[in-house]
Scaffold this motif. Structure first.
Motif, PDB file in Angstrom:
ATOM      1  N   ILE A   1     -49.855   8.015   1.508  1.00 46.40           N
ATOM      2  CA  ILE A   1     -49.399   6.769   1.570  1.00 46.40           C
ATOM      3  C   ILE A   1     -48.033   6.872   0.825  1.00 46.40           C
ATOM      4  CG2 ILE A   1     -49.617   4.297   0.812  1.00 46.40           C
ATOM      5  CD1 ILE A   1     -52.812   4.935   0.871  1.00 46.40           C
ATOM      6  N   GLY A   2     -46.868   6.265   1.678  1.00 45.98           N
ATOM      7  CA  GLY A   2     -45.581   6.240   1.036  1.00 45.98           C
ATOM      8  C   GLY A   2     -45.227   5.518  -0.093  1.00 45.98           C
ATOM      9  N   GLN A   3     -44.204   6.036  -0.918  1.00 47.09           N
ATOM     10  CA  GLN A   3     -44.004   5.071  -2.013  1.00 47.09           C
ATOM     11  C   GLN A   3     -43.614   3.876  -1.699  1.00 47.09           C
ATOM     12  OE1 GLN A   3     -41.186   7.341  -4.586  1.00 47.09           O
ATOM     13  NE2 GLN A   3     -42.479   8.945  -4.734  1.00 47.09           N
ATOM     14  N   ARG A   4     -42.746   3.812  -0.658  1.00 46.84           N
ATOM     15  CA  ARG A   4     -42.459   2.213  -0.296  1.00 46.84           C
ATOM     16  C   ARG A   4     -43.688   1.334   0.229  1.00 46.84           C
ATOM     17  NH1 ARG A   4     -36.689   1.598   0.684  1.00 46.84           N
ATOM     18  NH2 ARG A   4     -35.560   3.740   0.223  1.00 46.84           N
ATOM     19  N   HIS A   5     -44.718   1.894   0.402  1.00 47.60           N
ATOM     20  CA  HIS A   5     -45.815   1.096   0.821  1.00 47.60           C
ATOM     21  C   HIS A   5     -46.833   0.909  -0.444  1.00 47.60           C
ATOM     22  CE1 HIS A   5     -45.275   1.440   5.036  1.00 47.60           C
ATOM     23  NE2 HIS A   5     -44.621   2.648   4.699  1.00 47.60           N
ATOM     24  N   ILE A   6     -46.345   1.032  -1.686  1.00 44.29           N
ATOM     25  CA  ILE A   6     -47.044   0.937  -2.897  1.00 44.29           C
ATOM     26  C   ILE A   6     -46.326   0.159  -3.796  1.00 44.29           C
ATOM     27  CG2 ILE A   6     -47.961   1.997  -5.063  1.00 44.29           C
ATOM     28  CD1 ILE A   6     -48.180   4.627  -3.193  1.00 44.29           C
ATOM     29  N   THR A   7     -47.002  -0.972  -4.293  1.00 46.06           N
ATOM     30  CA  THR A   7     -46.348  -2.133  -5.336  1.00 46.06           C
ATOM     31  C   THR A   7     -47.158  -2.063  -6.665  1.00 46.06           C
ATOM     32  OG1 THR A   7     -45.728  -3.406  -3.557  1.00 46.06           O
ATOM     33  CG2 THR A   7     -45.888  -4.273  -5.783  1.00 46.06           C
ATOM     34  N   ILE A   8     -46.463  -1.941  -7.875  1.00 42.04           N
ATOM     35  CA  ILE A   8     -46.967  -1.920  -9.072  1.00 42.04           C
ATOM     36  C   ILE A   8     -46.688  -3.327  -9.719  1.00 42.04           C
ATOM     37  CG2 ILE A   8     -47.335  -1.117 -11.529  1.00 42.04           C
ATOM     38  CD1 ILE A   8     -46.774   1.619 -10.618  1.00 42.04           C
ATOM     39  N   SER A   9     -47.870  -4.152 -10.261  1.00 42.07           N
ATOM     40  CA  SER A   9     -47.400  -5.147 -10.925  1.00 42.07           C
ATOM     41  C   SER A   9     -47.718  -5.134 -12.370  1.00 42.07           C
ATOM     42  CB  SER A   9     -48.279  -6.384 -10.211  1.00 42.07           C
ATOM     43  OG  SER A   9     -48.124  -7.694 -10.915  1.00 42.07           O
ATOM     44  N   THR A  10     -46.641  -5.534 -13.202  1.00 42.57           N
ATOM     45  CA  THR A  10     -46.831  -5.525 -14.925  1.00 42.57           C
ATOM     46  C   THR A  10     -46.603  -6.860 -15.461  1.00 42.57           C
ATOM     47  OG1 THR A  10     -46.002  -4.630 -16.789  1.00 42.57           O
ATOM     48  CG2 THR A  10     -44.604  -4.661 -14.976  1.00 42.57           C
ATOM     49  N   CYS A  11     -47.163  -7.236 -16.574  1.00 40.45           N
ATOM     50  CA  CYS A  11     -46.909  -8.423 -17.276  1.00 40.45           C
ATOM     51  C   CYS A  11     -45.601  -8.368 -17.898  1.00 40.45           C
ATOM     52  CB  CYS A  11     -48.086  -8.830 -17.943  1.00 40.45           C
ATOM     53  SG  CYS A  11     -48.500  -7.779 -19.485  1.00 40.45           S
ATOM     54  N   GLY A  12     -45.107  -7.089 -18.225  1.00 38.48           N
ATOM     55  CA  GLY A  12     -43.878  -6.942 -18.731  1.00 38.48           C
ATOM     56  C   GLY A  12     -43.940  -6.093 -20.030  1.00 38.48           C
ATOM     57  N   ILE A  13     -44.613  -4.843 -19.961  1.00 38.02           N
ATOM     58  CA  ILE A  13     -44.398  -4.002 -20.913  1.00 38.02           C
ATOM     59  C   ILE A  13     -43.271  -3.389 -20.982  1.00 38.02           C
ATOM     60  CG2 ILE A  13     -45.554  -2.050 -22.275  1.00 38.02           C
ATOM     61  CD1 ILE A  13     -48.450  -3.131 -21.227  1.00 38.02           C
ATOM     62  N   VAL A  14     -42.236  -3.706 -21.715  1.00 39.18           N
ATOM     63  CA  VAL A  14     -40.641  -3.405 -21.703  1.00 39.18           C
ATOM     64  C   VAL A  14     -40.643  -1.745 -21.719  1.00 39.18           C
ATOM     65  CG1 VAL A  14     -38.627  -3.380 -22.700  1.00 39.18           C
ATOM     66  CG2 VAL A  14     -39.920  -5.491 -22.220  1.00 39.18           C
ATOM     67  N   PRO A  15     -41.315  -1.004 -22.597  1.00 45.47           N
ATOM     68  CA  PRO A  15     -41.053   0.342 -23.019  1.00 45.47           C
ATOM     69  C   PRO A  15     -41.559   1.226 -21.708  1.00 45.47           C
ATOM     70  CG  PRO A  15     -41.721  -0.450 -24.961  1.00 45.47           C
ATOM     71  CD  PRO A  15     -42.050  -1.574 -23.931  1.00 45.47           C
ATOM     72  N   LYS A  16     -42.659   0.697 -20.976  1.00 45.42           N
ATOM     73  CA  LYS A  16     -43.264   1.618 -20.035  1.00 45.42           C
ATOM     74  C   LYS A  16     -42.360   1.171 -18.719  1.00 45.42           C
ATOM     75  CE  LYS A  16     -46.256   3.686 -22.254  1.00 45.42           C
ATOM     76  NZ  LYS A  16     -46.348   5.041 -22.567  1.00 45.42           N
ATOM     77  N   ILE A  17     -41.864  -0.117 -18.547  1.00 43.67           N
ATOM     78  CA  ILE A  17     -40.946  -0.336 -17.436  1.00 43.67           C
ATOM     79  C   ILE A  17     -39.808   0.493 -17.481  1.00 43.67           C
ATOM     80  CG2 ILE A  17     -39.297  -2.134 -16.471  1.00 43.67           C
ATOM     81  CD1 ILE A  17     -41.493  -4.333 -17.479  1.00 43.67           C
ATOM     82  N   LYS A  18     -39.223   0.751 -18.711  1.00 47.94           N
ATOM     83  CA  LYS A  18     -37.983   1.768 -18.629  1.00 47.94           C
ATOM     84  C   LYS A  18     -38.682   3.143 -18.527  1.00 47.94           C
ATOM     85  CE  LYS A  18     -34.332   2.837 -21.801  1.00 47.94           C
ATOM     86  NZ  LYS A  18     -34.105   4.402 -21.722  1.00 47.94           N
ATOM     87  N   GLU A  19     -39.615   3.493 -18.899  1.00 49.29           N
ATOM     88  CA  GLU A  19     -40.150   5.027 -18.740  1.00 49.29           C
ATOM     89  C   GLU A  19     -40.382   5.093 -17.065  1.00 49.29           C
ATOM     90  OE1 GLU A  19     -43.875   7.862 -20.229  1.00 49.29           O
ATOM     91  OE2 GLU A  19     -43.444   5.977 -21.139  1.00 49.29           O
ATOM     92  N   PHE A  20     -41.019   4.064 -16.469  1.00 46.79           N
ATOM     93  CA  PHE A  20     -41.118   4.125 -15.157  1.00 46.79           C
ATOM     94  C   PHE A  20     -39.883   4.104 -14.276  1.00 46.79           C
ATOM     95  CE2 PHE A  20     -42.241   1.884 -11.138  1.00 46.79           C
ATOM     96  CZ  PHE A  20     -43.175   2.755 -10.607  1.00 46.79           C
ATOM     97  N   ALA A  21     -39.112   3.532 -14.770  1.00 46.09           N
ATOM     98  CA  ALA A  21     -37.552   3.554 -14.210  1.00 46.09           C
ATOM     99  C   ALA A  21     -37.132   5.014 -14.219  1.00 46.09           C
ATOM    100  CB  ALA A  21     -36.455   2.616 -14.922  1.00 46.09           C
ATOM    101  N   ASP A  22     -37.306   5.732 -15.223  1.00 46.09           N
ATOM    102  CA  ASP A  22     -36.544   6.896 -15.342  1.00 46.09           C
ATOM    103  C   ASP A  22     -37.378   7.927 -14.185  1.00 46.09           C
ATOM    104  OD1 ASP A  22     -34.842   6.210 -17.222  1.00 46.09           O
ATOM    105  OD2 ASP A  22     -36.298   6.730 -18.881  1.00 46.09           O
ATOM    106  N   PHE A  23     -38.539   7.741 -13.730  1.00 45.11           N
ATOM    107  CA  PHE A  23     -39.130   8.640 -12.600  1.00 45.11           C
ATOM    108  C   PHE A  23     -38.280   8.263 -11.627  1.00 45.11           C
ATOM    109  CE2 PHE A  23     -42.696   8.794 -15.722  1.00 45.11           C
ATOM    110  CZ  PHE A  23     -43.234  10.052 -15.639  1.00 45.11           C
ATOM    111  N   ASN A  24     -37.560   7.347 -11.244  1.00 45.53           N
ATOM    112  CA  ASN A  24     -36.775   7.160 -10.066  1.00 45.53           C
ATOM    113  C   ASN A  24     -37.552   6.891  -8.878  1.00 45.53           C
ATOM    114  OD1 ASN A  24     -34.385   6.241  -8.604  1.00 45.53           O
ATOM    115  ND2 ASN A  24     -33.802   8.301  -8.957  1.00 45.53           N
ATOM    116  N   MET A  25     -38.573   6.426  -8.825  1.00 39.38           N
ATOM    117  CA  MET A  25     -39.599   6.461  -7.470  1.00 39.38           C
ATOM    118  C   MET A  25     -39.122   5.399  -6.607  1.00 39.38           C
ATOM    119  SD  MET A  25     -43.186   7.161  -9.387  1.00 39.38           S
ATOM    120  CE  MET A  25     -44.119   7.868  -8.164  1.00 39.38           C
ATOM    121  N   GLN A  26     -39.551   5.458  -5.379  1.00 42.07           N
ATOM    122  CA  GLN A  26     -39.315   4.487  -4.359  1.00 42.07           C
ATOM    123  C   GLN A  26     -40.318   3.258  -4.380  1.00 42.07           C
ATOM    124  OE1 GLN A  26     -36.331   3.908  -2.678  1.00 42.07           O
ATOM    125  NE2 GLN A  26     -36.043   5.339  -4.352  1.00 42.07           N
TER     126      GLN A  26
END
Length: 345
Positions: free
Chosen positions: A181-206
């Protein structure tokens, strides 16, 4: 024994090698599993000796169906599954013209405490493994006898509170040797855990990132979301901009409209100022009313006016299409009702 769904292909290849078998057997096993063959004995191009070893060391952790509800117009199905240890999770399959989407759970229960979500009542029991996330999709595909092409991590649990398992799940579900399943067909929802959002951003996924904002100010947000005591809206906006800069991906801000709490024209103006010039989209959600709290849905007129104000300020906005409302398809409601011995109405 090990749930073989928790392993990626390379890990299974190494296991084969360590146990005196050819690495290519791992690919054969994966091919069977992702064709919905969930018994080693039925993998008929694999020698009996290898199947015997697999049965000794592994199991294929497909959950057991406990309850199923289908909406009146047949576009939404809600499932309650029992995991191997007896814990209950739920997922929802939604049928669209462009394909089937599934909303899966990432934890049994949740510890985030958001007032508008039934899955957090009673707290978190445990994290769900990568294989148990995959198994929700495999089981749902068996039940509808169709392929699922879109995945949303927005069911019970906070995905970024189970970060490592979620990241491994994403790797396997995206792999051409897995569900592909392509990355653009996947959505992750978070309530806002700031350090993990930053860590996730560094993976630079689509992958699409959705952040549950639900308020234009910390004073309002803290009334329904305890996470607001730890991370401010200013911090969420800063890390959102970091994510956008890192990935060049648009962020979705989820905004559950609650009567008299966050649905006024003034709230819409404040939200517009907060998101000004950001690469983002706002998804307005009339709140799902649950028995355990006093939150009420905003009126249709207030929802429409809120959307109008945002759009007047050049904020791309949609009102979430409500699917499965007649079967209470919001996360946590089916599991909660089953535990309490109530009928889901």
């Amino acid at each position: 024994m090990i749930n073989i769904l928790d392993m990626d292909l390379e890990e299974l290849k190494q296991w084969m090698k360590s146990n005196g078998e050819s690495k290519f057997r791992a690919k054969q096993v994966f091919d069977w599993i992702y064709k919905d063959i969930c018994e080693f004995e039925n993998m008929n191009n694999i020698p009996q000796s290898v199947r015997g070893k697999l049965q000794t060391y592994f199991y294929i952790g497909i959950p057991r169906l406990i309850e199923e509800y289908t909406s009146k117009n047949n576009d939404t199905r809600k499932y309650l599954f029992e995991l191997g240890d007896g814990n209950l999770i739920e997922c929802v399959v939604m049928k669209y013209k462009h394909g089937n989407s599934i909303c899966i759970s990432t934890q049994v229960g949740c510890r985030m405490g958001c007032k508008f979500c039934a899955s957090t009542i009673g707290g978190m029991i445990r994290n769900i493994s990568p294989g148990e996330m995959l198994a929700q999709i495999l089981k749902a595909q068996q039940l509808i006898n169709e392929r699922i092409s879109n995945v949303v991590l927005m069911g019970s649990g906070e995905p970024f509170d189970n970060f490592d398992n979620v990241m491994k799940f994403l790797e396997i579900v995206n792999s051409e040797n897995g569900l592909n399943i392509g990355q653009r067909h996947i959505t992750i929802s978070t309530c806002g855990i700031v350090p993990k959002i930053k860590e996730f951003a560094d993976f630079n996924m689509q992958i699409t990132l959705a952040i549950s904002l639900h308020a234009p100010s910390d004073e309002i947000r803290v009334k329904s979301m305890p996470i607001a005591n730890k991370y401010s809206i200013a911090e969420i906006i800063d890390v959102s901009k970091y994510y956008i800069d890192k990935t060049n991906r648009r962020i979705t801000f989820e905004y559950a409209l609650v009567k008299g709490l966050n649905d006024s024209k003034q709230d819409a103006e404040k939200l517009s100022a907060l998101l000004k010039d950001m690469l983002c989209h706002v998804n307005l959600i009339p709140v799902n009313e649950i028995k355990e709290n006093e939150l009420e849905r905003s009126s249709n007129d207030d929802v429409t006016e809120f959307k109008r104000v945002l759009e007047a300020n050049n904020i791309q906005t949609t009102i979430r299409r409500e699917m499965g409302l007649d079967i209470n398809a919001a996360c946590g409601q089916l599991r909660r009702s089953h535990i309490k011995g109530e009928e889901l109405k």
